[in-house]
Write a protein that holds these residues in place. Structure first.
Motif, PDB file in Angstrom:
ATOM      1  N   LEU A  12     -24.525  22.588 -12.361  1.00  0.00           N
ATOM      2  CA  LEU A  12     -23.758  21.352 -12.206  1.00  0.00           C
ATOM      3  C   LEU A  12     -23.112  20.907 -13.515  1.00  0.00           C
ATOM      4  O   LEU A  12     -22.235  20.035 -13.504  1.00  0.00           O
ATOM      5  N   ARG A  13     -23.516  21.489 -14.638  1.00  0.00           N
ATOM      6  CA  ARG A  13     -22.867  21.171 -15.906  1.00  0.00           C
ATOM      7  C   ARG A  13     -21.572  21.951 -16.102  1.00  0.00           C
ATOM      8  O   ARG A  13     -20.788  21.651 -17.009  1.00  0.00           O
ATOM      9  N   ASN A  14     -21.347  22.938 -15.250  1.00  0.00           N
ATOM     10  CA  ASN A  14     -20.122  23.738 -15.308  1.00  0.00           C
ATOM     11  C   ASN A  14     -19.045  23.045 -14.475  1.00  0.00           C
ATOM     12  O   ASN A  14     -19.160  22.931 -13.264  1.00  0.00           O
ATOM     13  N   ARG A  15     -17.994  22.567 -15.135  1.00  0.00           N
ATOM     14  CA  ARG A  15     -16.968  21.795 -14.428  1.00  0.00           C
ATOM     15  C   ARG A  15     -16.231  22.628 -13.394  1.00  0.00           C
ATOM     16  O   ARG A  15     -15.862  22.121 -12.333  1.00  0.00           O
ATOM     17  N   ALA A  16     -16.004  23.893 -13.702  1.00  0.00           N
ATOM     18  CA  ALA A  16     -15.310  24.757 -12.747  1.00  0.00           C
ATOM     19  C   ALA A  16     -16.135  24.929 -11.470  1.00  0.00           C
ATOM     20  O   ALA A  16     -15.595  24.910 -10.360  1.00  0.00           O
ATOM     21  N   VAL A  17     -17.445  25.078 -11.627  1.00  0.00           N
ATOM     22  CA  VAL A  17     -18.313  25.232 -10.464  1.00  0.00           C
ATOM     23  C   VAL A  17     -18.345  23.938  -9.653  1.00  0.00           C
ATOM     24  O   VAL A  17     -18.284  23.965  -8.422  1.00  0.00           O
ATOM     25  N   VAL A  18     -18.424  22.813 -10.326  1.00  0.00           N
ATOM     26  CA  VAL A  18     -18.425  21.527  -9.623  1.00  0.00           C
ATOM     27  C   VAL A  18     -17.125  21.343  -8.851  1.00  0.00           C
ATOM     28  O   VAL A  18     -17.119  20.880  -7.702  1.00  0.00           O
ATOM     29  N   PHE A  19     -16.007  21.702  -9.481  1.00  0.00           N
ATOM     30  CA  PHE A  19     -14.711  21.630  -8.784  1.00  0.00           C
ATOM     31  C   PHE A  19     -14.723  22.508  -7.540  1.00  0.00           C
ATOM     32  O   PHE A  19     -14.266  22.099  -6.464  1.00  0.00           O
ATOM     33  N   GLY A  20     -15.247  23.735  -7.687  1.00  0.00           N
ATOM     34  CA  GLY A  20     -15.319  24.637  -6.537  1.00  0.00           C
ATOM     35  C   GLY A  20     -16.200  24.094  -5.431  1.00  0.00           C
ATOM     36  O   GLY A  20     -15.857  24.198  -4.245  1.00  0.00           O
ATOM     37  N   MET A  21     -17.312  23.501  -5.786  1.00  0.00           N
ATOM     38  CA  MET A  21     -18.216  22.925  -4.787  1.00  0.00           C
ATOM     39  C   MET A  21     -17.562  21.758  -4.056  1.00  0.00           C
ATOM     40  O   MET A  21     -17.714  21.615  -2.840  1.00  0.00           O
ATOM     41  N   ILE A  22     -16.815  20.927  -4.788  1.00  0.00           N
ATOM     42  CA  ILE A  22     -16.137  19.782  -4.157  1.00  0.00           C
ATOM     43  C   ILE A  22     -15.070  20.262  -3.189  1.00  0.00           C
ATOM     44  O   ILE A  22     -14.973  19.782  -2.047  1.00  0.00           O
ATOM     45  N   VAL A  23     -14.257  21.225  -3.620  1.00  0.00           N
ATOM     46  CA  VAL A  23     -13.196  21.749  -2.744  1.00  0.00           C
ATOM     47  C   VAL A  23     -13.791  22.398  -1.509  1.00  0.00           C
ATOM     48  O   VAL A  23     -13.327  22.177  -0.382  1.00  0.00           O
ATOM     49  N   LEU A  24     -14.844  23.197  -1.703  1.00  0.00           N
ATOM     50  CA  LEU A  24     -15.481  23.860  -0.567  1.00  0.00           C
ATOM     51  C   LEU A  24     -16.080  22.843   0.393  1.00  0.00           C
ATOM     52  O   LEU A  24     -15.985  23.002   1.623  1.00  0.00           O
ATOM     53  N   ALA A  25     -16.677  21.793  -0.152  1.00  0.00           N
ATOM     54  CA  ALA A  25     -17.251  20.744   0.701  1.00  0.00           C
ATOM     55  C   ALA A  25     -16.170  20.059   1.523  1.00  0.00           C
ATOM     56  O   ALA A  25     -16.366  19.762   2.711  1.00  0.00           O
ATOM     57  N   ILE A  26     -15.012  19.817   0.911  1.00  0.00           N
ATOM     58  CA  ILE A  26     -13.900  19.195   1.642  1.00  0.00           C
ATOM     59  C   ILE A  26     -13.438  20.092   2.781  1.00  0.00           C
ATOM     60  O   ILE A  26     -13.201  19.630   3.908  1.00  0.00           O
ATOM     61  N   VAL A  27     -13.303  21.393   2.500  1.00  0.00           N
ATOM     62  CA  VAL A  27     -12.856  22.340   3.529  1.00  0.00           C
ATOM     63  C   VAL A  27     -13.857  22.397   4.680  1.00  0.00           C
ATOM     64  O   VAL A  27     -13.475  22.367   5.859  1.00  0.00           O
ATOM     65  N   VAL A  28     -15.136  22.475   4.352  1.00  0.00           N
ATOM     66  CA  VAL A  28     -16.175  22.565   5.379  1.00  0.00           C
ATOM     67  C   VAL A  28     -16.227  21.295   6.215  1.00  0.00           C
ATOM     68  O   VAL A  28     -16.281  21.341   7.455  1.00  0.00           O
ATOM     69  N   LEU A  29     -16.203  20.145   5.561  1.00  0.00           N
ATOM     70  CA  LEU A  29     -16.259  18.870   6.292  1.00  0.00           C
ATOM     71  C   LEU A  29     -15.020  18.675   7.155  1.00  0.00           C
ATOM     72  O   LEU A  29     -15.118  18.166   8.285  1.00  0.00           O
ATOM     73  N   ALA A  30     -13.861  19.071   6.644  1.00  0.00           N
ATOM     74  CA  ALA A  30     -12.634  18.955   7.436  1.00  0.00           C
ATOM     75  C   ALA A  30     -12.702  19.829   8.679  1.00  0.00           C
ATOM     76  O   ALA A  30     -12.257  19.431   9.764  1.00  0.00           O
ATOM     77  N   ALA A  31     -13.274  21.032   8.533  1.00  0.00           N
ATOM     78  CA  ALA A  31     -13.397  21.925   9.684  1.00  0.00           C
ATOM     79  C   ALA A  31     -14.403  21.380  10.702  1.00  0.00           C
ATOM     80  O   ALA A  31     -14.162  21.424  11.913  1.00  0.00           O
ATOM     81  N   ILE A  32     -15.515  20.849  10.221  1.00  0.00           N
ATOM     82  CA  ILE A  32     -16.541  20.315  11.128  1.00  0.00           C
ATOM     83  C   ILE A  32     -16.026  19.121  11.909  1.00  0.00           C
ATOM     84  O   ILE A  32     -16.224  19.005  13.124  1.00  0.00           O
ATOM     85  N   PHE A  33     -15.323  18.232  11.213  1.00  0.00           N
ATOM     86  CA  PHE A  33     -14.858  16.995  11.846  1.00  0.00           C
ATOM     87  C   PHE A  33     -13.375  17.072  12.221  1.00  0.00           C
ATOM     88  O   PHE A  33     -12.707  16.040  12.313  1.00  0.00           O
TER      89      PHE A  33
END
Length: 280
Positions: A12-33
């Motif tokens: 979580l201290r890696n900004r690139a990884v956090v960015f990737g996790m946020i984008v992936l979460a948005i994609v997954v949540l958008a698909a679910i809902f």
């Protein structure tokens, strides 16, 4: 007491990884809902509104049949995630079986390794096209084709890790004590293979998502009745000059989804083996 486990804090201290996790979460949540977020049905036709540019009524514009691009894009995410998850599951199972058999049983190493090398000698997309053509286009056949295509990647990782683990003292001790082979593999091998498999699975997930879009773009993927990012790109080619939004938004969805998975995979790889991060 913190809510984040200590093992995950470097991730979580890696900004690139956090960015990737946020984008992936948005994609997954958008698909679910998607049914709640989509303002229109994905296949709803409205000829009078065809090729409308992005506006308040249609955030991403409309296509040549007046269908809302935003609605189709978030529903297409469902197909992409479903196929990718299926591919990861199938390729992991096949890769585990082939890799453990090759790494643990010396007599099976040579024939299985030759099979893995033969499958990896073919370009991924060509092998997938051949398998889909043989099985017929559908969601299930795309999952099967891509699962078989990417299984050798996991099998090679599992085989290499198994060869190393088999020589570890605790594995040799378990064998010496006469534990059944299935128990040695299940209790001692598989648990230690979890980390490299998890890392590789994220890269397979990204590759499968891109491959599914490529197959749909070429017209050999899932049924054309289902909205996918690949079919949206294919249909938008004819209108690229006067309606570029037909390709821009599906293309961005693919780019950000694959990028988020690659960033997450890099972070997990560095977490599992910190030596790799020092080499970059």
């Amino acid at each position: 007491m913190t809510l984040v486990p200590a093992a995950l804090r470097p991730l979580l201290r890696n900004r690139a990884v956090v960015f990737g996790m946020i984008v992936l979460a948005i994609v997954v949540l958008a698909a679910i809902f998607a049914p709640l977020l989509a303002p229109y049905a994905p296949n709803r036709l409205s000829i009078v509104n065809k090729l409308k540019p992005p506006s308040a009524a249609h955030l991403f514009g409309t296509d040549e049949f007046g269908r809302d691009i935003f609605s189709r894009a978030i529903f297409a995410g469902r197909i992409s995630l479903l196929v990718s998850l299926g591919v990861v599951a199938l390729s992991t199972v096949l890769g585990l079986i082939l890799g453990v058999l090759a790494g643990y049983f010396r007599r099976l190493d040579a024939p299985i390794s030759r099979l893995i090398d033969a499958m990896m000698s073919f370009p991924d997309i060509l092998l997938a096209i051949a398998l889909v053509a043989a099985l017929g286009p559908s969601v299930v056949t795309v999952i099967i084709a891509l699962g078989i295509t990417y299984a050798p990647r996991l099998a090679r990782i599992v085989r290499g890790s198994t060869l190393v683990l088999r020589e570890m003292p605790y594995i040799e001790a378990a064998i010496t004590l006469g534990l059944p082979t299935w128990q040695v593999i299940g209790r001692h091998l598989l648990l230690n293979l979890a980390s490299p498999i998890l890392v590789q699975a994220t890269f397979v997930f990204a590759s499968a998502m891109l491959a599914e879009a490529s197959l749909s773009f070429l017209g050999v993927g899932v049924s054309t009745d289902m909205p996918t990012w690949g079919t949206m790109l294919a249909s938008g080619r004819e209108y690229m000059s006067n309606a570029p939004w037909l390709m821009i938004f599906p293309g961005l969805a693919i780019v950000f989804s694959v990028l988020s998975l690659q960033l997450l995979g890099d972070g997990l790889r560095d977490l599992v083996d910190p030596r790799l991060s020092k080499e970059h």
